[in-house]
Enzyme design. Structure first.
Site, PDB file in Angstrom:
ATOM      1  N   HIS A 130       4.768 -12.101  -6.735  1.00  0.00           N
ATOM      2  CA  HIS A 130       5.016 -11.392  -5.962  1.00  0.00           C
ATOM      3  C   HIS A 130       4.024 -11.866  -4.559  1.00  0.00           C
ATOM      4  CE1 HIS A 130       6.585  -7.625  -4.922  1.00  0.00           C
ATOM      5  NE2 HIS A 130       5.754  -6.977  -4.170  1.00  0.00           N
ATOM      6  N   ASP A 136       9.464   4.712  -7.851  1.00  0.00           N
ATOM      7  CA  ASP A 136       8.749   4.598  -6.910  1.00  0.00           C
ATOM      8  C   ASP A 136      10.302   4.289  -6.112  1.00  0.00           C
ATOM      9  OD1 ASP A 136       6.855   2.278  -5.674  1.00  0.00           O
ATOM     10  OD2 ASP A 136       8.862   1.334  -5.967  1.00  0.00           O
ATOM     11  N   ARG A 169       8.700   7.976   1.598  1.00  0.00           N
ATOM     12  CA  ARG A 169       7.679   7.511   2.144  1.00  0.00           C
ATOM     13  C   ARG A 169       7.766   6.771   3.380  1.00  0.00           C
ATOM     14  NH1 ARG A 169       4.984   3.440  -1.374  1.00  0.00           N
ATOM     15  NH2 ARG A 169       3.852   2.687  -0.050  1.00  0.00           N
ATOM     16  N   SER A 174       2.945   1.054  -5.451  1.00  0.00           N
ATOM     17  CA  SER A 174       4.337   0.608  -5.791  1.00  0.00           C
ATOM     18  C   SER A 174       4.561  -0.674  -6.315  1.00  0.00           C
ATOM     19  CB  SER A 174       4.854   0.812  -4.228  1.00  0.00           C
ATOM     20  OG  SER A 174       6.045   0.637  -4.239  1.00  0.00           O
ATOM     21  N   LYS A 232       6.395  -1.768 -10.255  1.00  0.00           N
ATOM     22  CA  LYS A 232       7.478  -2.418 -10.455  1.00  0.00           C
ATOM     23  C   LYS A 232       7.192  -3.782 -11.220  1.00  0.00           C
ATOM     24  CE  LYS A 232       8.074  -2.343  -6.056  1.00  0.00           C
ATOM     25  NZ  LYS A 232       8.599  -0.964  -4.703  1.00  0.00           N
TER      26      LYS A 232
HETATM   27  N1  URA Z   1       6.624  -3.442  -1.003  1.00  0.00           N
HETATM   28  C1  URA Z   1       6.774  -2.457  -1.842  1.00  0.00           C
HETATM   29  O1  URA Z   1       6.921  -2.618  -3.575  1.00  0.00           O
HETATM   30  N2  URA Z   1       6.553  -0.544  -1.734  1.00  0.00           N
HETATM   31  C2  URA Z   1       5.492  -0.470  -1.006  1.00  0.00           C
HETATM   32  O2  URA Z   1       4.073   0.588  -0.853  1.00  0.00           O
HETATM   33  C3  URA Z   1       4.882  -1.445   0.416  1.00  0.00           C
HETATM   34  C4  URA Z   1       5.924  -3.265   0.568  1.00  0.00           C
END
Ligand code: URA
Length: 434
Positions: A82, A161, A168, A183, A187
């Site tokens: 990621h 999230d 956010r 966050s 995932k």
């Molecule tokens: N990418 C994400 O998935 N979440 C965040 O908070 C910032 C970047």
């Protein structure tokens, strides 16, 4: 329990209990806690931070808010990668096939792009016919057979999230280390891989501008992964300028395919290999880092990595003639050169501005319902450390019309040209392990 007490406790610098964090995440996901209270808590966390334990609990609660993908019917050790988000970041299209060619399964869930960074799926869809809508069975079968598949993110992965991230985004609470860590990791953990390699970006084009903050974010994410028994490693890589030379959907597929065919585009080749080395080592595919590096480099040079990419494209319905002959990928009709206004050394290329210029051209979305034009993009002819004469081309826009003043202006403004030569920033700043 009352939400107002939870907010007040964090506002005063207190440490939230497991119960309080679960109460908030569950209530917010269900809709019993309103946006205004969630916003207040996010702002309190922004200023007061969270302990490692609070961040871990927040992550766990967000994972539990939705489906957790079970990849157990895929044979072998599944690795995931990621990136925290960069401009010109086509690294997944190189590491995926590289790792797959080494026999390690990569089952990737990806999203579409929003704002100045592009999405993996949008880029893959520049290849005619490429399909990311797969049943769970087809996805599993494809990874078992070809070692690599990319599917669109399902609706119910870490829904807490999804809701919180949108909030956010409009309440100036994105760039908080515990919130970003929770966050991203929620995932990743819900996606079910056995181990994770993170590419944490640092610099002007990244969420984290300083190396110190990027390290802190990486350490937090590695700690979360380790805590739940998923080996996690982070590479901290530079985002003080876009990666490679191409930005845009088909543009990035073309450049990734070139690297997969052995072309040495130094930053792309180096970072892809670094990430692939750690992914394959996590899976136990090699006995040492040296062996991994040697074999993965050979895979780029002898066609194995390219073949894995070609097989993956074909398996997902993509037109492989576009991969065999990259000139068949979509390309808009007009080229607009951006000349240097004066001579000098390229000192900075603001990645976010380049990404925004590409979005203005139609390569990305300003709102989630915008249509993408796969054939538009930007080619950077000059990067940090290069010298330019006045009038020489800095970059070329590939556009749907002969002039595109807002994109041209944005791209021109991305470049800083000065009288002294700037050192090219280090590409790989650090590696963070548990
Ligand atoms: N990418 C994400 O998935 N979440 C965040 O908070 C910032 C970047």
């Amino acid at each position: 329990m009352r939400m107002v007490d939870v907010i007040e406790k964090k506002r005063n610098g207190g440490v939230l209990s497991k119960e309080e964090i679960h109460y908030f995440v569950e209530g917010y996901t269900e809709g019993t806690i309103p946006d205004y209270q969630a916003s207040a808590l996010m702002m309190a966390v922004y200023f007061r931070g969270m302990t490692a334990e609070e961040t871990g609990t927040l992550t766990e609660a967000m994972v539990q808010s939705g489906d957790v993908i079970d990849l157990s019917s895929i044979h072998g050790h599944k690795v995931d990668k990621h990136s925290t988000g960069g401009v010109g970041d086509k690294i997944s299209f190189i590491t995926g096939p590289l790792v797959a060619a080494a026999g390690v399964p990569v089952a990737k869930m990806s999203g579409r792009g929003l704002g100045h960074t592009g999405g993996t799926i949008d880029k893959l869809e520049s290849i005619a016919g490429f399909n990311v809508e797969m049943s769970k069975e087809a996805f599993t079968a494809s990874v078992n057979e070809h070692k690599l598949a990319v599917a669109g993110q399902t609706g119910n992965l870490a829904p807490a999230d999804k809701k919180l991230y949108s909030l956010r985004d409009v309440t100036a609470t994105v760039d908080s280390i515990p919130l970003i860590a929770g966050s991203i990791m929620s995932k990743k953990l819900a996606s079910g891989a056995d181990s994770i390699v993170l590419d944490v970006k640092t610099g002007s084009g990244a969420f984290m501008k300083s190396l110190e903050d990027s390290r802190a974010l990486a350490e937090e994410m590695v700690r979360i992964g380790d805590h739940v028994g998923r080996e996690t490693l982070a590479v901290i890589s530079d985002m003080n300028q876009p990666l490679g030379h191409e930005i845009g959907n088909a543009n990035e597929i073309r450049e990734a395919a070139a690297v997969l065919s052995g072309e040495n585009i130094p930053d792309l080749r180096k970072l892809s290999l670094e990430l692939a080395v750690h992914m394959t080592l996590q899976a136990g595919a090699y006995s040492s880092e040296e062996e991994a590096r040697r074999d993965l480099e050979a895979s780029l040079d002898d066609g194995r990595a390219f073949q894995a990419f070609r097989t993956f494209v074909q398996a997902q319905g993509g037109d492989v003639s576009m991969i065999d002959d990259l000139s068949l990928l979509p390309r808009a009709d007009h080229e607009i050169a951006i000349p240097a206004e004066h001579a000098g050394w390229v000192q900075e290329i603001d990645a976010a501005s380049v990404g925004t210029a590409a979005m203005y051209l139609g390569a990305g979305r300003a709102t989630k319902d915008d249509e993408i034009d796969h054939g538009v993009g930007i080619t950077l002819k000059k990067k940090i450390g290069d010298y330019v004469e006045a009038g020489e081309t800095l970059a070329v826009l590939t556009a749907a019309s002969a002039a595109h003043p807002d994109a041209e202006e944005k791209l021109r403004g991305a470049y800083t040209i000065g009288a002294s030569r700037q050192d090219v920033p280090e590409l790989i700043h650090d590696i963070i392990r548990a």
